[in-house]
Design an enzyme around this catalytic site. Structure first.
Site, PDB file in Angstrom:
ATOM      1  N   LYS A 255       0.822  -1.216   0.000  1.00 18.07           N
ATOM      2  CA  LYS A 255       0.000   0.000   0.000  1.00 18.07           C
ATOM      3  C   LYS A 255       0.855   1.264   0.000  1.00 18.07           C
ATOM      4  O   LYS A 255       0.400   2.320  -0.423  1.00 18.07           O
ATOM      5  CB  LYS A 255      -0.907   0.007   1.226  1.00 18.07           C
ATOM      6  CG  LYS A 255      -2.083  -0.927   1.033  1.00 18.07           C
ATOM      7  CD  LYS A 255      -3.160  -0.643   2.046  1.00 18.07           C
ATOM      8  CE  LYS A 255      -4.242  -1.716   1.961  1.00 18.07           C
ATOM      9  NZ  LYS A 255      -4.523  -2.301   3.244  1.00 18.07           N
ATOM     10  N   ARG A 256       2.068   1.126   0.498  1.00 23.24           N
ATOM     11  CA  ARG A 256       2.989   2.258   0.488  1.00 23.24           C
ATOM     12  C   ARG A 256       3.184   2.798  -0.940  1.00 23.24           C
ATOM     13  O   ARG A 256       3.449   3.964  -1.145  1.00 23.24           O
ATOM     14  CB  ARG A 256       4.338   1.746   1.007  1.00 23.24           C
ATOM     15  CG  ARG A 256       5.075   2.629   1.927  1.00 23.24           C
ATOM     16  CD  ARG A 256       6.166   1.878   2.695  1.00 23.24           C
ATOM     17  NE  ARG A 256       6.715   0.702   2.039  1.00 23.24           N
ATOM     18  CZ  ARG A 256       7.697   0.721   1.147  1.00 23.24           C
ATOM     19  NH1 ARG A 256       8.222   1.851   0.763  1.00 23.24           N
ATOM     20  NH2 ARG A 256       8.148  -0.407   0.628  1.00 23.24           N
TER      21      ARG A 256
END
Ligand code: GLU
Length: 495
Positions: A255-256
């Site tokens: 998700k980063r």
């Protein structure tokens, strides 16, 4: 390949359907279609705590959105179902009983608290934290004493001691694991549900899966699974472990790096054709002579070859996806583009629920102007708001650039007069008016075009000015030029 080709996608419904899972599903699908085999969908929902109906729905929605129809599975049926593991519990228990009878497995009464205490002690002593075998050789009286205490048991697989487990991965070649690294792992939990490794082996065998194609993160499970196949005398499939998906910094995609749920890409207006094409090229290298990037589903099926999948990680390059989406959007027929863009325009309140014919025509004309430049359908509202709104959102930079020269007010006024006098308000007549006025004033056409663009759209960039003015219509253009003058230019006539 002499065995009937049967592959499966076996997702666990424990979170939103991930782009990595979608890529795995796609490679299975392409492999099955290429070899005229079967693509099976099996839901691995044995983790009662983490499985949710929403995640399950996101798997079905994601696969359907990409058009990865399964030949057997939930909602489709098939001879070797049921296809939800939670509906196959009696089968797993049967296999477990057999292993227990043959003493290839044993009951373990250790609670998770006890296991944790012992693991901690091992950690403290700097040792490996494998199961210590406490229940491995319990005698019958000890077992019944524990049962009488009301202890619940799990079942553990009795690992053969020593040796190595090898297999030939279709992508990675020879892979060898030392059995000493593995411990007696749980195959049936105390809640009566099987663990992933055990259920997957039973099901892959019972569903006659010929090739297991899955993500590289599954490779450490493969030796355990091979030992299970052998101990149960089940036919062993071939394995292919697909390269991990990486972010641009080459760390594991997370998700980063941005969105990882397939539905987010759909909601942002990535087209399924673009996503499919993009995912197919993640990790599949096709030789230099085949540099073509835009490939239809049929071409992908025809050309897919598991042997030319890379070992090294595949970078999930968002810019490439955007570029591809732009390509597919440009080749979308205008009528279809209207259908695709309307939900976004409605959601942002730019277009109402009910659309008159003329309003629909307006939407169509607007989209024709921006089609070349759309990358995400979700960008359509911000790109086109000035076609639908009464009041403009002025871009500060564009405005200050437009009002730089002292005679801008007069130029705009003169242009307004010309525009008012035009017989027809078409892009050709507008262009003619702008160019002839520029010539008369002895200025470049740009000196009229830039301030006019700022006045009628509030923006510094956009589609061709003459085209967009025709779509806006004369009344709006004149009104906006007047409004711009009174707002930003002091020499404007009031009213
Ligand atoms: N349920 C497993 C997962 O979602 C499947 C892995 C496999 O394909 O064997 O990771």
């Amino acid at each position: 390949m002499d065995r009937e080709i049967r592959v499966r996608m076996a997702p666990s419904p424990t979170g939103p359907f991930h782009v990595g899972s979608a890529r795995t599903a796609l490679f299975n699908y392409l492999f099955a279609r290429h070899h005229a085999g079967a693509f099976v969908l099996r839901i691995e929902d044995t983790d009662l705590v983490r499985s949710t109906p929403e995640s399950l729905q996101s798997i079905y929605d994601g696969l359907r959105w990409l058009g990865l129809g399964w030949d057997e599975g939930p909602g489709r049926g098939g001879e070797l179902g049921p296809y939800l593991q939670s509906e196959r519990l009696p089968l797993y228990r049967e296999f477990v009983s057999k292993l227990l009878t043959e003493e290839k497995a044993y009951h373990c009464y250790c609670t998770s608290e006890e296991l944790e205490v012992r693991r901690e002690a091992l950690r403290a002593a700097g040792k490996e934290t494998k199961y210590d075998g406490k229940c491995k050789d319990l005698a019958e009286p000890e077992r019944s004493a524990l049962e009488q205490q009301g202890r619940k048991s799990a079942v553990r697989f009795r690992m053969p001691s020593g040796g190595q487990t090898r297999f030939t991965d279709m992508i990675r070649g020879e892979v060898t694991f030392d059995n000493s690294l593995l411990d007696d792992f749980v195959i049936l939990k105390s809640d009566g549900f099987p663990t992933y490794n055990f259920a997957a082996v039973v099901d892959d065998a019972m569903m006659r899966i010929s090739h297991v194609i899955r993500g590289e993160d599954g490779i450490s499970n493969t030796p355990r699974q091979l030992l299970l196949y052998e101990s149960m005398g089940l036919p062993i499939p071939q394995f292919a472990h697909l390269p991990l998906l990486l972010g641009k910094d080459r760390s594991k995609l997370s998700k980063r790096h941005g969105s990882t749920a397939l539905s987010e890409f759909r909601d942002n207006g990535i087209l399924p054709e673009a996503m499919l094409n993009f995912l197919a090229l993640l990790g599949w290298s096709r030789g230099e002579q085949d540099a073509e990037e835009i490939l239809s589903r049929e071409e992908l099926i025809e050309r897919f070859d598991i042997a030319s999948v890379n070992k090294s990680g595949a970078v999930f390059d968002l810019e490439k996806l955007e570029w591809m989406n732009g390509h597919y959007l440009r080749s979308t027929p205008l009528e279809k583009l209207v259908e695709l863009a309307l939900p976004y325009l409605r959601q942002s309140g730019l277009v109402g629920k009910v659309l008159s014919d003329s309003h629909r025509r307006h939407v169509r004309n607007v989209l024709a102007l921006v089609q070349e430049r759309i990358r995400y359908l979700s960008d359509v509202p911000s790109m086109t708001a000035y076609f639908f709104c009464e009041s403009l959102d002025y871009d500060e930079k564009a405005v200050s650039k437009a009002v730089k020269d002292s005679d801008v007010g007069q130029r705009l006024e003169a242009l307004s007069t010309r525009l008012e006098g035009l017989r027809e308000f078409t892009k050709e007549s507008i262009e003619q008016a702008v160019r002839s006025l520029a010539e008369e004033l002895g200025i470049s056409a740009g000196k009229l075009i830039h301030p006019t663009r700022a006045a009628v759209t509030g923006q510094g960039v956009g589609p061709g000015l003459f085209e967009l003015m025709e779509v806006l219509g004369r009344e709006k253009c004149l009104y906006r030029i007047a409004a711009f003058r009174s707002k930003f230019l002091s020499d404007a006539v009031s009213g």
